[in-house]
Enzyme design. Structure first.
Site, mmCIF file in Angstrom:
data_model
loop_
_atom_site.group_PDB
_atom_site.id
_atom_site.type_symbol
_atom_site.label_atom_id
_atom_site.label_comp_id
_atom_site.label_asym_id
_atom_site.label_seq_id
_atom_site.Cartn_x
_atom_site.Cartn_y
_atom_site.Cartn_z
ATOM 1 N N ASP A 1 -0.355 11.670 -71.901
ATOM 2 C CA ASP A 1 -0.484 11.197 -70.460
ATOM 3 C C ASP A 1 0.701 10.272 -70.352
ATOM 4 O OD1 ASP A 1 -2.966 12.169 -70.620
ATOM 5 O OD2 ASP A 1 -4.007 10.099 -70.149
ATOM 6 N N LYS B 1 -2.663 11.466 -62.956
ATOM 7 C CA LYS B 1 -3.564 10.263 -63.455
ATOM 8 C C LYS B 1 -3.078 9.030 -62.715
ATOM 9 C CE LYS B 1 -4.386 7.520 -67.527
ATOM 10 N NZ LYS B 1 -4.144 7.460 -69.169
ATOM 11 N N LYS C 1 -7.120 12.737 -63.167
ATOM 12 C CA LYS C 1 -7.856 11.655 -64.185
ATOM 13 C C LYS C 1 -7.791 10.212 -63.462
ATOM 14 C CE LYS C 1 -7.411 9.661 -68.749
ATOM 15 N NZ LYS C 1 -6.700 9.452 -70.022
#
Length: 221
Positions: free
Chosen positions: A92, A155, A184
């Site tokens: 990430d 995300k 996400k």
């Protein structure tokens, strides 16, 4: 929620300051107990976590350029290389919001470089855009950049900004990414109702440190 159980969305997360080995042990024990999709740990703990979940299907996630994102691209690339060598399945990476707000094209180039590296190892790249720092128009624009860069997921948050994910964030993202890019939602998701709201808005993954309490809510329904 497409009839999928909550645990199938949850990346059980602990990125708090002063994290120690017993916190990682607890995270892994809980993830195994509730059959969570994945765990998200700091880069330092990836190698240990990889060993400890080797006999499971739990995905191992770590963070890159965390939490501010304005590391040099070469630094992020090296972080990714180390994380993958240590056993990470997914990374990430925090987008360079500083460069984005300066009107530079570099964030897309950086995302593409990081996506290429992850994909060369058959791994997944998520890009954290830190929605708390963006206007709605900026989020829409940056979502399109993430989508076009080759990243696998967008995300919402690091959990270190003034707020985490919101349903409105998810809806804006959903409207501005292609169908093959996942979302996400992460940051401040503490209840079963909040998880369901994010999924209904379009989230495919939920990053949360409250996975066990969410599952206990489900058991009590």
């Amino acid at each position: 929620m497409n009839n999928n159980p909550p645990n199938s969305y949850i990346e059980h997360t602990n990125l708090k300051p002063a994290l120690c080995d017993r916190d990682i042990d607890q995270l892994i024990t809980e993830a195994k107990s509730y059959n969570f999709l994945g765990i998200c740990v700091p880069p330092f703990w990836v190698k240990k976590a990889s060993r400890d979940i080797a006999d499971t299907a739990i995905q191992l996630v770590t963070v890159i350029g965390f939490p501010l994102g304005y590391h040099r691209t070469e630094t992020k690339i090296k972080e990714i290389e180390l994380a993958l060598a240590d056993g990470a399945d997914e990374v990430d990476m925090v987008a360079n919001i500083s460069a984005f707000k300066s009107g530079m094209n570099w964030p897309k180039i950086e995302m593409a470089k990081c996506a290429k590296l992850a994909h060369e190892h058959s791994k997944i790249l998520k890009v954290i855009v830190e929605t708390a720092l963006l206007t709605s128009d900026e989020l829409a624009e940056l979502s399109k950049i993430v989508s076009d860069s080759g990243a696998d997921f967008i995300k919402t948050s690091t959990g270190f900004a003034t707020r985490g994910a919101s349903v409105d964030d998810i809806r804006i993202m959903k409207r501005n990414i292609s169908s093959d890019v996942g979302i996400k939602a992460s940051g401040g998701i503490k209840t079963l109702a909040e998880l369901r709201a994010m999924v209904e808005a379009g989230a495919d993954r939920i990053g949360t440190s409250s996975g066990p309490s969410i599952m206990k809510e489900l058991e009590n329904e």
